[in-house]
Design a protein around this motif. Structure first.
Motif, PDB file in Angstrom:
ATOM      1  N   SER A  83      67.065  23.145  29.939  1.00  0.00           N
ATOM      2  CA  SER A  83      67.227  24.203  30.934  1.00  0.00           C
ATOM      3  C   SER A  83      67.342  23.594  32.317  1.00  0.00           C
ATOM      4  CB  SER A  83      66.047  25.182  30.888  1.00  0.00           C
ATOM      5  OG  SER A  83      64.834  24.534  31.218  1.00  0.00           O
ATOM      6  N   ALA A  84      68.049  24.306  33.191  1.00  0.00           N
ATOM      7  CA  ALA A  84      68.255  23.838  34.564  1.00  0.00           C
ATOM      8  C   ALA A  84      68.223  25.031  35.499  1.00  0.00           C
ATOM      9  CB  ALA A  84      69.589  23.101  34.696  1.00  0.00           C
ATOM     10  N   PHE A  85      67.692  24.797  36.704  1.00  0.00           N
ATOM     11  CA  PHE A  85      67.648  25.837  37.724  1.00  0.00           C
ATOM     12  C   PHE A  85      67.915  25.168  39.068  1.00  0.00           C
ATOM     13  CE2 PHE A  85      64.756  28.172  40.795  1.00  0.00           C
ATOM     14  CZ  PHE A  85      65.660  29.180  41.049  1.00  0.00           C
ATOM     15  N   THR A  86      68.962  25.596  39.747  1.00  0.00           N
ATOM     16  CA  THR A  86      69.279  25.066  41.060  1.00  0.00           C
ATOM     17  C   THR A  86      69.312  26.206  42.073  1.00  0.00           C
ATOM     18  OG1 THR A  86      70.894  23.789  42.340  1.00  0.00           O
ATOM     19  CG2 THR A  86      71.776  25.231  40.636  1.00  0.00           C
ATOM     20  N   PHE A  87      68.856  25.955  43.290  1.00  0.00           N
ATOM     21  CA  PHE A  87      68.713  27.053  44.249  1.00  0.00           C
ATOM     22  C   PHE A  87      68.879  26.542  45.677  1.00  0.00           C
ATOM     23  CE2 PHE A  87      64.579  25.108  43.693  1.00  0.00           C
ATOM     24  CZ  PHE A  87      64.114  24.974  44.994  1.00  0.00           C
ATOM     25  N   PHE A  88      69.158  27.477  46.588  1.00  0.00           N
ATOM     26  CA  PHE A  88      69.047  27.213  48.016  1.00  0.00           C
ATOM     27  C   PHE A  88      68.550  28.483  48.674  1.00  0.00           C
ATOM     28  CE2 PHE A  88      73.236  29.075  47.546  1.00  0.00           C
ATOM     29  CZ  PHE A  88      73.378  29.880  48.665  1.00  0.00           C
ATOM     30  N   THR A  89      67.982  28.367  49.867  1.00  0.00           N
ATOM     31  CA  THR A  89      67.371  29.503  50.531  1.00  0.00           C
ATOM     32  C   THR A  89      67.971  29.686  51.918  1.00  0.00           C
ATOM     33  OG1 THR A  89      65.592  28.412  51.769  1.00  0.00           O
ATOM     34  CG2 THR A  89      65.236  28.759  49.397  1.00  0.00           C
ATOM     35  N   LEU A  90      67.663  30.814  52.532  1.00  0.00           N
ATOM     36  CA  LEU A  90      68.128  31.092  53.884  1.00  0.00           C
ATOM     37  C   LEU A  90      67.427  30.222  54.917  1.00  0.00           C
ATOM     38  CD1 LEU A  90      68.556  34.978  53.875  1.00  0.00           C
ATOM     39  CD2 LEU A  90      70.186  33.177  53.269  1.00  0.00           C
ATOM     40  N   GLU A  91      66.387  29.499  54.505  1.00  0.00           N
ATOM     41  CA  GLU A  91      65.698  28.557  55.385  1.00  0.00           C
ATOM     42  C   GLU A  91      66.222  27.127  55.185  1.00  0.00           C
ATOM     43  OE1 GLU A  91      63.603  29.554  57.670  1.00  0.00           O
ATOM     44  OE2 GLU A  91      63.733  31.642  57.002  1.00  0.00           O
ATOM     45  N   ASN A  92      67.401  27.005  54.561  1.00  0.00           N
ATOM     46  CA  ASN A  92      68.044  25.705  54.329  1.00  0.00           C
ATOM     47  C   ASN A  92      67.219  24.787  53.431  1.00  0.00           C
ATOM     48  OD1 ASN A  92      70.354  26.229  55.975  1.00  0.00           O
ATOM     49  ND2 ASN A  92      69.112  25.825  57.802  1.00  0.00           N
ATOM     50  N   GLN A  93      66.564  25.370  52.460  1.00  0.00           N
ATOM     51  CA  GLN A  93      65.840  24.605  51.450  1.00  0.00           C
ATOM     52  C   GLN A  93      66.643  24.638  50.161  1.00  0.00           C
ATOM     53  OE1 GLN A  93      62.912  27.414  51.933  1.00  0.00           O
ATOM     54  NE2 GLN A  93      61.836  26.413  53.608  1.00  0.00           N
ATOM     55  N   TYR A  94      66.424  23.651  49.318  1.00  0.00           N
ATOM     56  CA  TYR A  94      67.222  23.538  48.108  1.00  0.00           C
ATOM     57  C   TYR A  94      66.430  22.781  47.055  1.00  0.00           C
ATOM     58  CZ  TYR A  94      67.892  18.929  50.169  1.00  0.00           C
ATOM     59  OH  TYR A  94      67.666  17.705  50.736  1.00  0.00           O
ATOM     60  N   GLY A  95      66.899  22.873  45.819  1.00  0.00           N
ATOM     61  CA  GLY A  95      66.217  22.143  44.765  1.00  0.00           C
ATOM     62  C   GLY A  95      66.925  22.246  43.429  1.00  0.00           C
ATOM     63  N   ILE A  96      66.565  21.340  42.534  1.00  0.00           N
ATOM     64  CA  ILE A  96      67.040  21.332  41.151  1.00  0.00           C
ATOM     65  C   ILE A  96      65.821  21.130  40.252  1.00  0.00           C
ATOM     66  CG2 ILE A  96      68.478  20.178  39.435  1.00  0.00           C
ATOM     67  CD1 ILE A  96      70.279  19.237  41.695  1.00  0.00           C
ATOM     68  N   TRP A  97      65.650  22.014  39.278  1.00  0.00           N
ATOM     69  CA  TRP A  97      64.573  21.903  38.289  1.00  0.00           C
ATOM     70  C   TRP A  97      65.213  21.724  36.913  1.00  0.00           C
ATOM     71  CZ3 TRP A  97      60.492  26.326  39.403  1.00  0.00           C
ATOM     72  CH2 TRP A  97      60.041  26.189  40.721  1.00  0.00           C
ATOM     73  N   LEU A  98      64.728  20.756  36.173  1.00  0.00           N
ATOM     74  CA  LEU A  98      65.218  20.480  34.829  1.00  0.00           C
ATOM     75  C   LEU A  98      64.038  20.417  33.864  1.00  0.00           C
ATOM     76  CD1 LEU A  98      67.597  17.523  35.782  1.00  0.00           C
ATOM     77  CD2 LEU A  98      68.264  19.913  35.482  1.00  0.00           C
ATOM     78  N   GLU A  99      64.216  20.960  32.661  1.00  0.00           N
ATOM     79  CA  GLU A  99      63.201  20.871  31.618  1.00  0.00           C
ATOM     80  C   GLU A  99      63.869  20.557  30.292  1.00  0.00           C
ATOM     81  OE1 GLU A  99      60.306  23.902  31.322  1.00  0.00           O
ATOM     82  OE2 GLU A  99      59.877  23.963  33.489  1.00  0.00           O
ATOM     83  N   ASN A 100      63.163  19.803  29.445  1.00  0.00           N
ATOM     84  CA  ASN A 100      63.751  19.446  28.157  1.00  0.00           C
ATOM     85  C   ASN A 100      62.680  19.377  27.067  1.00  0.00           C
ATOM     86  OD1 ASN A 100      63.434  16.686  29.886  1.00  0.00           O
ATOM     87  ND2 ASN A 100      62.958  16.287  27.725  1.00  0.00           N
ATOM     88  N   ALA A 101      63.064  19.856  25.896  1.00  0.00           N
ATOM     89  CA  ALA A 101      62.280  19.676  24.667  1.00  0.00           C
ATOM     90  C   ALA A 101      63.306  19.350  23.588  1.00  0.00           C
ATOM     91  CB  ALA A 101      61.491  20.932  24.325  1.00  0.00           C
ATOM     92  N   ILE A 102      63.471  18.070  23.305  1.00  0.00           N
ATOM     93  CA  ILE A 102      64.552  17.586  22.449  1.00  0.00           C
ATOM     94  C   ILE A 102      63.980  16.988  21.171  1.00  0.00           C
ATOM     95  CG2 ILE A 102      66.501  16.000  22.289  1.00  0.00           C
ATOM     96  CD1 ILE A 102      66.648  16.086  25.360  1.00  0.00           C
ATOM     97  N   TYR A 103      64.467  17.478  20.041  1.00  0.00           N
ATOM     98  CA  TYR A 103      64.073  16.946  18.731  1.00  0.00           C
ATOM     99  C   TYR A 103      65.300  16.311  18.081  1.00  0.00           C
ATOM    100  CZ  TYR A 103      60.021  20.083  19.204  1.00  0.00           C
ATOM    101  OH  TYR A 103      58.892  20.733  19.635  1.00  0.00           O
TER     102      TYR A 103
END
Length: 378
Positions: A83-103
């Motif tokens: 899974s992945a989640f990328t974002f930015f805000t009106l306060e000029n903040q940003y980020g990328i979140w990644l999660e994995n459960a791989i078998y």
């Protein structure tokens, strides 16, 4: 911040450019999404826009995605998810979140982890279980956090292996709340730090679908050592996470989790045990309470689906959590225990893979929180 709110934009975007057959591209995508007609063994990819709001970020706009599959398209293997989640805000903040459960095939290798790369404020309430309800400072910083476990199957459902944790907090600025301007004590690591920990982990896991466990047992014991030869601070971190899932009848599931995190040494404030978030102690801001140690427990009763005559895709849940943070075992106090609880709705997003979207509302003594995510909280 009292809560974090995610909202799908699906319901407000029905007038996108139309395809040649007169049906909008969005409606076609949404129809294919909620009408999962693909065979169970086929991988699925989902992407959707999100909105979030919090006092320290203002409006946040993002895109979430999820990729799920069975190794070698063999449904007797466990379901892997990225899974992945990328974002930015009106306060000029940003980020990328990644999660994995791989078998891997036949569960020979299990890779479990998460990554956070973000320029994002966090609210600092102080250290301990008796901190005030109003935050003491807003911490503006850049953060990189990578934690991965690489585990090898020793025998059926039993894994052992290594793990590492890399955490870097830079560009740190404590913006003090005027109410606490003269009394706030800046914590260890307030100027930022870079810490690298290595250790080992033992996992017993007989879950087949980590996004919606109908029956199973999961238990993890983990240890990380941060040495001052490669870290700004030297400390140790121990983790214990045990979860049990039991079917109640044909549709319902009882789930419970006991979580413990224990730290020794010189622990920077951003790597203390943090209470709150979208998984355990829902309704509290992540880090509302923080200290060297934490013990938390939660239970959840899931109705998947509800016995409704008009739909077999709607479910519900009720849940409750208790937790406390403390500096050492001598200072655990019953009057410092924190409670949260709530209820939620479920929608069966991928019927062939038994994966639900959850909408949870949690209440605490300080307010509430609303969460809309894919997969169960634990």
């Amino acid at each position: 911040m009292k809560h974090l709110l995610f909202l799908f934009l699906f319901v407000c975007s029905v007038s996108i450019v139309h395809t040649t057959n007169g049906q909008s591209a969005f409606r076609k995508y949404l129809y294919n999404l909620v009408n999962d007609t693909t065979e169970a063994s086929k991988p699925r990819f989902l992407a959707y826009p999100t909105l979030a709001y919090s006092p320290e970020t203002n409006l946040e706009i993002g895109i979430s995605s999820l990729y799920i599959y069975y190794a070698k398209r063999d449904t007797t293997n466990r379901l892997s998810e990225l899974s992945a989640f990328t974002f930015f805000t009106l306060e000029n903040q940003y980020g990328i979140w990644l999660e994995n459960a791989i078998y891997s095939n036949d569960d020979k290798i299990f890779i479990l982890g998460r990554t956070r790369i973000q320029s994002f404020p966090l609210l600092y309430y102080g250290i301990g279980s008796n901190t005030p309800e109003e935050y003491q400072a807003r911490v503006d910083a850049n953060q990189i956090w990578v934690r991965q476990r690489i585990l090898h199957k020793i025998k059926k459902d039993f894994f052992i292996g290594s793990q590492f944790d890399f955490t870097r907090l830079s560009g740190v600025d404590f913006v003090k709340n005027e109410e606490f301007e003269s009394s706030i004590e800046l914590p260890m690591g307030y100027e930022g730090s870079t810490n690298f920990g290595i250790g080992a982990g033992i996992v017993y896991d007989n879950r087949h679908n980590v996004l919606n466990v109908r029956k199973g047992f999961f238990s993890e014991l983990g240890f990380l050592h941060y040495n001052d030869a490669v870290s700004d601070f030297q400390f140790n971190s121990f983790l214990s996470d045990t979860r049990i899932y039991r079917p109640i009848g044909k549709r319902n599931v009882f789930a419970a989790q006991l979580l413990g995190q224990f730290n020794t040494g010189n622990v920077p404030f951003n790597q203390l045990a943090l209470l709150g978030g979208e998984t355990i102690m829902r309704g509290y801001y992540t880090g509302r309470f923080r200290d060297r140690n934490q013990i938390a427990a939660q239970t959840e009763f899931r109705f998947l689906p509800l016995p409704l005559g008009f739909s077999k895709r709607i479910g519900a849940t009720v849940f409750g959590s208790v937790a406390t943070v403390f500096p050492n075992t001598r200072e655990i106090a019953m009057d410092k225990i924190t409670f949260s609880g709530g209820a939620g709705l479920r929608f069966l997003l991928f019927p062939k893979k038994d994966i639900y979207t959850r909408i949870d509302y949690a209440l605490t003594r300080e307010g509430g929180g609303l969460y809309i995510l894919i997969g169960e909280a634990f």
